[in-house]
Design a protein around this motif. Structure first.
Motif, PDB file in Angstrom:
ATOM      1  N   HIS A  92       0.836  -1.198   0.000  1.00  8.81           N
ATOM      2  CA  HIS A  92       0.000   0.000   0.000  1.00  8.81           C
ATOM      3  C   HIS A  92       0.880   1.262   0.000  1.00  8.81           C
ATOM      4  N   ALA A  93       1.836   1.271   0.923  1.00 15.72           N
ATOM      5  CA  ALA A  93       2.675   2.459   1.092  1.00 15.72           C
ATOM      6  C   ALA A  93       3.433   2.794  -0.190  1.00 15.72           C
ATOM      7  N   ARG A  94       3.830   1.776  -0.922  1.00 14.43           N
ATOM      8  CA  ARG A  94       4.584   2.024  -2.153  1.00 14.43           C
ATOM      9  C   ARG A  94       3.739   2.759  -3.198  1.00 14.43           C
ATOM     10  N   ARG A  95       2.425   2.571  -3.145  1.00 16.66           N
ATOM     11  CA  ARG A  95       1.577   3.332  -4.077  1.00 16.66           C
ATOM     12  C   ARG A  95       1.730   4.833  -3.823  1.00 16.66           C
ATOM     13  N   TYR A  96       1.767   5.198  -2.550  1.00 18.84           N
ATOM     14  CA  TYR A  96       1.922   6.613  -2.210  1.00 18.84           C
ATOM     15  C   TYR A  96       3.300   7.118  -2.629  1.00 18.84           C
ATOM     16  N   LEU A  97       4.313   6.309  -2.390  1.00 24.74           N
ATOM     17  CA  LEU A  97       5.672   6.693  -2.759  1.00 24.74           C
ATOM     18  C   LEU A  97       5.797   6.812  -4.274  1.00 24.74           C
ATOM     19  N   ASP A  98       5.281   5.815  -5.001  1.00 29.91           N
ATOM     20  CA  ASP A  98       5.388   5.818  -6.464  1.00 29.91           C
ATOM     21  C   ASP A  98       4.582   6.949  -7.084  1.00 29.91           C
ATOM     22  N   ALA A  99       3.536   7.417  -6.383  1.00 33.50           N
ATOM     23  CA  ALA A  99       2.727   8.526  -6.899  1.00 33.50           C
ATOM     24  C   ALA A  99       3.389   9.879  -6.646  1.00 33.50           C
ATOM     25  N   GLY A 100       4.545   9.886  -5.991  1.00 33.12           N
ATOM     26  CA  GLY A 100       5.263  11.131  -5.739  1.00 33.12           C
ATOM     27  C   GLY A 100       4.718  11.930  -4.574  1.00 33.12           C
ATOM     28  N   LEU A 101       3.968  11.275  -3.685  1.00 31.80           N
ATOM     29  CA  LEU A 101       3.393  11.972  -2.536  1.00 31.80           C
ATOM     30  C   LEU A 101       4.414  12.054  -1.404  1.00 31.80           C
ATOM     31  N   SER A 102       4.189  12.981  -0.470  1.00 31.77           N
ATOM     32  CA  SER A 102       5.173  13.164   0.596  1.00 31.77           C
ATOM     33  C   SER A 102       4.553  13.230   1.990  1.00 31.77           C
ATOM     34  N   TYR A 103       3.248  13.538   2.100  1.00 27.16           N
ATOM     35  CA  TYR A 103       2.632  13.739   3.418  1.00 27.16           C
ATOM     36  C   TYR A 103       1.258  13.066   3.395  1.00 27.16           C
ATOM     37  N   VAL A 104       1.139  11.972   4.128  1.00 24.97           N
ATOM     38  CA  VAL A 104      -0.067  11.142   4.080  1.00 24.97           C
ATOM     39  C   VAL A 104      -0.784  11.190   5.421  1.00 24.97           C
ATOM     40  N   ALA A 105      -2.098  11.402   5.382  1.00 29.08           N
ATOM     41  CA  ALA A 105      -2.923  11.323   6.584  1.00 29.08           C
ATOM     42  C   ALA A 105      -3.544   9.932   6.659  1.00 29.08           C
ATOM     43  N   ASP A 106      -3.303   9.243   7.759  1.00 34.95           N
ATOM     44  CA  ASP A 106      -3.907   7.938   8.034  1.00 34.95           C
ATOM     45  C   ASP A 106      -5.067   8.201   8.995  1.00 34.95           C
ATOM     46  N   LEU A 107      -6.274   8.237   8.459  1.00 32.63           N
ATOM     47  CA  LEU A 107      -7.449   8.625   9.240  1.00 32.63           C
ATOM     48  C   LEU A 107      -8.119   7.396   9.845  1.00 32.63           C
ATOM     49  N   GLY A 108      -8.134   7.357  11.187  1.00 27.12           N
ATOM     50  CA  GLY A 108      -8.597   6.160  11.878  1.00 27.12           C
ATOM     51  C   GLY A 108      -7.484   5.138  11.876  1.00 27.12           C
ATOM     52  N   CYS A 109      -6.324   5.530  12.393  1.00 25.40           N
ATOM     53  CA  CYS A 109      -5.093   4.741  12.217  1.00 25.40           C
ATOM     54  C   CYS A 109      -5.035   3.470  13.034  1.00 25.40           C
ATOM     55  N   ALA A 157     -11.391  12.071  12.902  1.00 26.48           N
ATOM     56  CA  ALA A 157     -10.701  12.069  11.611  1.00 26.48           C
ATOM     57  C   ALA A 157     -11.102  13.249  10.740  1.00 26.48           C
ATOM     58  N   PHE A 158     -12.367  13.699  10.855  1.00 30.75           N
ATOM     59  CA  PHE A 158     -12.852  14.749   9.971  1.00 30.75           C
ATOM     60  C   PHE A 158     -12.659  16.150  10.548  1.00 30.75           C
ATOM     61  N   GLU A 159     -12.069  16.225  11.727  1.00 29.94           N
ATOM     62  CA  GLU A 159     -11.735  17.517  12.307  1.00 29.94           C
ATOM     63  C   GLU A 159     -10.232  17.772  12.303  1.00 29.94           C
ATOM     64  N   ALA A 160      -9.480  16.825  11.772  1.00 25.76           N
ATOM     65  CA  ALA A 160      -8.029  16.976  11.743  1.00 25.76           C
ATOM     66  C   ALA A 160      -7.609  18.042  10.739  1.00 25.76           C
ATOM     67  N   ASP A 161      -6.569  18.768  11.067  1.00 22.73           N
ATOM     68  CA  ASP A 161      -6.006  19.776  10.173  1.00 22.73           C
ATOM     69  C   ASP A 161      -5.177  19.053   9.107  1.00 22.73           C
ATOM     70  N   LEU A 162      -5.650  19.061   7.878  1.00 22.60           N
ATOM     71  CA  LEU A 162      -4.973  18.351   6.788  1.00 22.60           C
ATOM     72  C   LEU A 162      -4.118  19.279   5.940  1.00 22.60           C
ATOM     73  N   SER A 163      -3.721  20.404   6.506  1.00 21.08           N
ATOM     74  CA  SER A 163      -2.875  21.350   5.763  1.00 21.08           C
ATOM     75  C   SER A 163      -1.591  20.662   5.308  1.00 21.08           C
ATOM     76  N   GLY A 164      -1.309  20.748   4.019  1.00 23.61           N
ATOM     77  CA  GLY A 164      -0.097  20.164   3.463  1.00 23.61           C
ATOM     78  C   GLY A 164      -0.217  18.700   3.097  1.00 23.61           C
TER      79      GLY A 164
END
Length: 400
Positions: free
Chosen positions: A89-106, A152-159
């Motif tokens: 799963h994590a590699r999808r985020y890496l391969d997509a060029g993303l850098s900051y991921v929110a795991d909501l309901g971790c 999860a829906f009140e978290a600050d997702l800035s960035g």
């Protein structure tokens, strides 16, 4: 585990007690607990330590050597993604060029571990206070991850440029939820987040209906060593293969993907059916859930035994990671008397029973057969044209 006992477990003496326990043994756990309490240790602390020891032993199948330094809740461990799958799963985020991921309901932080382990920055949000504390412990050695206790829906997702969510699919009493609207965090609200953060990944139960999947998703059913574990929905840059359905089949260290173009709700095509041929293939559960049996039959140059049952038969052996292959040795109408006589004539004492499309209970049938021979055999019980049949099989190797 009550909050007070959990707090004691996090103290240096509590952690030392947990790490000093011998490998968990159900047969000796009660005596060990009595001995520790006899030494004057707090009963709540002892119970908490033994519970964590038991959960760590169970967690080894999911987290390997990392389990020995983690904390768990029973529900959190049950739902946690296997680390080998979480890394994919994590590699999808890496391969997509993303850098900051929110795991909501971790939850206990398993997916966040995989994301942070690939040096992605992670915001892990958990509504349950004790579970959030456990996630903090589990992520303590990964500075890329931050855990926040809250909605999860009140978290600050800035960035944040990517979102992952594995919403809870059980009630507080442990019953499995079937309605997506009952998941927590809400699947409907999670899907709405892709309007602001298109890179969204969701882990859902494998029983999700194709019609419940948004048409802009790539839906992938995942099995590990023959067990279907989850259905993942990928959106935006996390789905470079585009909308559609696929099956990810993981066997040991190997993985293979069978995919279909279109949309997740595209009708499932039924493969042609015909007579029993020389070989039988039992599709992996992820292939079946993804509605790709017809695609597999085409790739194997085969057909179904029955249009309603997922058994593929072929005239030639075809190595495939998407099904277990067998040579068909014999075939006849099912009756207990005939099957018992057939197996006894061949001195069979150990019988592997496979079934599809029949109400026969393998354990009951094995008892009724009363086999005592020295040889072993495999049979498949199924229906062909509405009639119960027995196929006597020989399992092929990985290359067959």
């Amino acid at each position: 585990m009550d909050p007070e006992s959990f707090a004691q477990l996090l103290t240096p003496p509590g952690w030392a007690l947990l790490d000093g326990l011998p490998p968990y043994d159900e047969g000796t756990a009660m005596h060990l607990g009595e001995a520790l309490r006899a030494q004057g240790l707090d009963p709540g602390l002892v119970a908490a330590a033994l519970t964590q020891s038991r959960l760590r032993a169970r967690a080894t199948s999911k987290f390997g050597e990392f389990a020995s330094s983690m904390l768990f809740t029973p529900d959190g461990l049950e739902q946690a993604t296997r680390l080998s799958v979480a890394v994919r799963h994590a590699r999808r985020y890496l391969d997509a060029g993303l850098s900051y991921v929110a795991d909501l309901g971790c939850g206990i932080g398993g997916d966040a571990m995989a994301l942070a382990g690939l040096e992605l920055r992670v915001l892990a949000v958990e509504a349950d206070e004790m579970t959030a504390a456990i996630a903090t412990v589990n992520l303590r050695q990964l500075p890329e991850a931050e855990v926040r206790h809250g909605d999860a829906f009140e978290a600050d997702l800035s960035g944040v440029d990517g979102i992952w969510a594995d919403p809870a699919r059980r009630t507080s009493a442990g019953a499995r939820l079937r309605d997506l609207r009952s998941y927590s965090p809400s699947v409907e609200r999670l899907l709405a987040l892709r309007e602001s953060v298109p890179a969204l990944g969701l882990k859902l139960g494998p029983a999700i209906a194709h019609g419940d999947v948004p048409d802009d998703a790539h839906a992938q059913w995942v099995s590990v060593d023959g067990t279907v574990l989850e259905a993942d929905l990928w959106f935006g840059p996390l789905a470079p293969e585009g909308p559609g359905r696929s099956a990810l089949v993981v066997t040991g260290d190997d993985a293979a993907v069978l995919a279909q173009e279109g949309t997740p709700s595209s009708p499932v095509v039924t493969a042609p059916s015909g007579p029993v041929a020389e070989y039988l293939y039992e599709p992996d559960g992820a292939v079946i859930r993804a509605g790709l049996v017809a695609d597999l039959a085409r790739d194997l140059d085969g057909h179904l035994l029955d249009p309603r049952i997922a058994y593929v038969t072929t005239s030639l052996a075809h190595p495939t990671p998407f099904a277990h292959g067998f040579r068909v040795l014999d075939e006849f109408a099912f009756s207990l008397k005939r099957l018992r006589a057939y197996l006894r004539e061949r001195d069979v004492g150990t019988l592997e029973i496979k079934k599809r499309g029949t109400a026969v209970v393998p354990e009951q049938l094995r008892s009724q057969l009363q086999l005592r021979g020295r040889a072993s055999a495999t049979v498949a019980l199924t229906r062909i044209g509405g009639a119960p049949r027995v196929l006597v099989l020989e399992r092929l190797g990985r290359d067959g």
